[in-house]
Design an enzyme around this catalytic site. Sequence first.
Site, PDB file in Angstrom:
ATOM      1  N   GLU A   1      -9.769   2.617  -5.485  1.00 16.04           N
ATOM      2  CA  GLU A   1     -10.672   2.937  -4.378  1.00 16.04           C
ATOM      3  C   GLU A   1     -10.343   4.287  -3.749  1.00 16.04           C
ATOM      4  OE1 GLU A   1     -12.042  -1.457  -2.908  1.00 16.04           O
ATOM      5  OE2 GLU A   1     -10.684  -0.390  -1.577  1.00 16.04           O
TER       6      GLU A   1
ATOM      7  N   LYS B   1      -2.100   2.409   9.243  1.00 15.98           N
ATOM      8  CA  LYS B   1      -2.496   1.305   8.358  1.00 15.98           C
ATOM      9  C   LYS B   1      -1.308   0.440   7.967  1.00 15.98           C
ATOM     10  CE  LYS B   1      -5.490   2.478   5.087  1.00 15.98           C
ATOM     11  NZ  LYS B   1      -6.151   3.279   4.015  1.00 15.98           N
TER      12      LYS B   1
ATOM     13  N   HIS C   1     -15.169  -2.601   8.061  1.00 16.79           N
ATOM     14  CA  HIS C   1     -14.461  -2.310   6.809  1.00 16.79           C
ATOM     15  C   HIS C   1     -14.768  -3.308   5.697  1.00 16.79           C
ATOM     16  CE1 HIS C   1     -12.383   0.693   9.082  1.00 16.79           C
ATOM     17  NE2 HIS C   1     -11.781  -0.187   9.835  1.00 16.79           N
TER      18      HIS C   1
ATOM     19  N   ARG D   1      -7.806  -6.830  -9.628  1.00 14.64           N
ATOM     20  CA  ARG D   1      -8.600  -8.026  -9.933  1.00 14.64           C
ATOM     21  C   ARG D   1     -10.055  -7.629 -10.132  1.00 14.64           C
ATOM     22  NH1 ARG D   1     -11.450  -7.889  -5.263  1.00 14.64           N
ATOM     23  NH2 ARG D   1     -10.303  -7.203  -3.444  1.00 14.64           N
TER      24      ARG D   1
ATOM     25  N   GLY E   1      -8.448  -6.757   3.474  1.00 14.21           N
ATOM     26  CA  GLY E   1      -9.636  -7.276   4.168  1.00 14.21           C
ATOM     27  C   GLY E   1      -9.989  -6.483   5.408  1.00 14.21           C
ATOM     28  N   GLY E   2      -9.582  -5.207   5.424  1.00 14.34           N
ATOM     29  CA  GLY E   2      -9.947  -4.350   6.553  1.00 14.34           C
ATOM     30  C   GLY E   2      -9.138  -4.608   7.819  1.00 14.34           C
TER      31      GLY E   2
ATOM     32  N   LYS F   1     -17.511  -4.574   2.839  1.00 18.80           N
ATOM     33  CA  LYS F   1     -18.677  -4.071   2.122  1.00 18.80           C
ATOM     34  C   LYS F   1     -19.891  -4.988   2.282  1.00 18.80           C
ATOM     35  CE  LYS F   1     -15.292  -2.308  -1.030  1.00 18.80           C
ATOM     36  NZ  LYS F   1     -14.451  -2.686  -2.167  1.00 18.80           N
TER      37      LYS F   1
ATOM     38  N   LYS G   1       0.805  -1.232   0.000  1.00 17.89           N
ATOM     39  CA  LYS G   1       0.000   0.000   0.000  1.00 17.89           C
ATOM     40  C   LYS G   1       0.827   1.265   0.000  1.00 17.89           C
ATOM     41  CE  LYS G   1      -4.152  -1.852   1.735  1.00 17.89           C
ATOM     42  NZ  LYS G   1      -5.353  -1.524   2.474  1.00 17.89           N
TER      43      LYS G   1
HETATM   44  P1  ADP Z   1      -8.322  -3.010   3.015  1.00 15.20           P
HETATM   45  O1  ADP Z   1      -7.366  -3.331   1.915  1.00 15.20           O
HETATM   46  O2  ADP Z   1      -7.987  -3.722   4.276  1.00 15.20           O
HETATM   47  O3  ADP Z   1      -9.754  -3.170   2.591  1.00 15.20           O
HETATM   48  P2  ADP Z   1      -8.512  -0.076   2.656  1.00 15.20           P
HETATM   49  O4  ADP Z   1      -7.341   0.819   2.613  1.00 15.20           O
HETATM   50  O5  ADP Z   1      -9.201  -0.360   1.365  1.00 15.20           O
HETATM   51  O6  ADP Z   1      -8.086  -1.450   3.372  1.00 15.20           O
HETATM   52  O7  ADP Z   1      -9.571   0.488   3.671  1.00 15.20           O
HETATM   53  C1  ADP Z   1     -10.742  -0.218   3.999  1.00 15.20           C
HETATM   54  C2  ADP Z   1     -11.732   0.686   4.692  1.00 15.20           C
HETATM   55  O8  ADP Z   1     -11.137   1.276   5.887  1.00 15.20           O
HETATM   56  C3  ADP Z   1     -12.203   1.862   3.874  1.00 15.20           C
HETATM   57  O9  ADP Z   1     -13.268   1.546   3.016  1.00 15.20           O
HETATM   58  C4  ADP Z   1     -12.636   2.813   4.985  1.00 15.20           C
HETATM   59  O10 ADP Z   1     -13.889   2.377   5.509  1.00 15.20           O
HETATM   60  C5  ADP Z   1     -11.594   2.596   6.074  1.00 15.20           C
HETATM   61  N1  ADP Z   1     -10.462   3.548   5.934  1.00 15.20           N
HETATM   62  C6  ADP Z   1      -9.277   3.324   5.322  1.00 15.20           C
HETATM   63  N2  ADP Z   1      -8.491   4.439   5.331  1.00 15.20           N
HETATM   64  C7  ADP Z   1      -9.192   5.398   5.981  1.00 15.20           C
HETATM   65  C8  ADP Z   1      -8.971   6.799   6.305  1.00 15.20           C
HETATM   66  N3  ADP Z   1      -7.834   7.428   5.969  1.00 15.20           N
HETATM   67  N4  ADP Z   1      -9.941   7.473   6.964  1.00 15.20           N
HETATM   68  C9  ADP Z   1     -11.105   6.856   7.298  1.00 15.20           C
HETATM   69  N5  ADP Z   1     -11.380   5.571   7.028  1.00 15.20           N
HETATM   70  C10 ADP Z   1     -10.454   4.833   6.367  1.00 15.20           C
END
Ligand code: ADP
Length: 447
Positions: free
Chosen positions: A275, A158, A235, A291, A164-165, A237, A116
């Site tokens: 995203e 992060k 996190h 993907r 997967g959240g 959907k 990431k």
């Molecule tokens: P993953 O790959 O684990 O799904 P993501 O980076 O796509 O991680 O983030 C998943 C979810 O986490 C997002 O849809 C959002 O709900 C929350 N999230 C991620 N980054 C942020 C942020 N900077 N501020 C608020 N929520 C966040």
Amino acid sequence: MFQKILIANRGEIALRVLRACKELGIQTVVVHSTADADAMHVRLADESVCIGPPPSRDSYLNIHQIVAACEITGADAVHPGYGFLSENAKFADILAAHNITFIGPSGDHIRIMGDKIEAKRTAKRLGIPVVPGSDGAVTDEKEARRIAAEIGYPVIIKASAGGGGRGMKVAHTEDDLEVALQTARSEAGAAFGDDAVYIEKYLEKPRHIEVQVFGDGFGRGVHFGERDCSLQRRHQKVWEEAPSPALNAEERARIGGVCAKAIADLGYSGAGTIEFLYENGEFYFIEMNTRLQVEHPVTEAITGIDLVHEQIRVASGGGLSVRQEDIKFNGHAIECRINAEDPRTFTPSPGTITHFHTPGGLGIRVDSGVYSGYKIPPYYDSLIGKLIVHGRNRVECMMRLRRALDEFVVDGIKTTLPLFRDLVGNADIANGDYDIHWLEKYLAKEE
Ligand code: ADP
């Protein structure tokens, strides 16, 4: 075009890919674990190969067995679906070394986006707006404090290798920072074998909006509009729609254009999803998935284009069947992810489905691999089907969704259908007025 495609997945997505192959006149091979011998994708494929015992690491994640299955059956391409090996760069490389086409981007593109920190750097370089935060990994607390003070609290820590959240921690004030940093690092280390973490501004009321993109393999990029996936639990959907109730045509064209250009500049090939979090009219990149997504059918519903057909065409060197100007958005679509889970506690509910009846009629699509008498194995994720509803506008789509949910019958196990029946009658949902925290707040109130 390919002669024979091996589908390295299970459940509804294996069936989804199988359908596209059949339409294109391509022979199909599926692989399965011993737990999935009775699965629908195994019944419908031209050939099937058992690749191991139930645990995913011994079957659906077992690269050697899957390559062996390709060689035994003479498959010339592999479709990985989503999850499992779909974002595994090593798998893509190994297939390439065996002269088998991976239906997806190059191993190098998967690698960049799978990290990431690297993904965010790349996005920034390509002119995609990103969430303000650290430039790379953050190791010591002093540096973390400095960056957090600069971007302002709350901040989110992060995992670079996250997915997967998992591996995310929010610090609301400076006092929370040390613990958040330490827990995020140890969780990331334990879950992903990589404890690199980074910091970004925590957006308090964003929507999750993602753009479906495609690289055609000849250096061109297009976008298929956006999906709004703000209704999430942990996190993950739960409900997805296209178009987003929050965007107008101008904003859609602007962000879509930025994404399509980035894909072209990257020389990316195949399907991808960029995203974003969207707040106060601004987009902030969070990650790119290299993907097909679970929620791709809502995009198919409003564009009328089969995205798996396009993936197969691009991977075989035939390019996309459409140009940007051919992609038109028509009406509104909503997808509900139906899980074998208790609708209140969300604990998995594996077992035998004694009766399964799906809704029908205009604008209804059900993607599912289950059937009456099917025994859900306890080893895999709990998604048993997706209900996708299309209407000429959001109001018609919601009307149709409400009656489709009433028609849907799944007996013998618990499912999340009752949750969707509640949501479809909620005023905020009806107005499209929700952000990424809405569902969790709603569920907390219901308890
Ligand atoms: P993953 O790959 O684990 O799904 P993501 O980076 O796509 O991680 O983030 C998943 C979810 O986490 C997002 O849809 C959002 O709900 C929350 N999230 C991620 N980054 C942020 C942020 N900077 N501020 C608020 N929520 C966040």
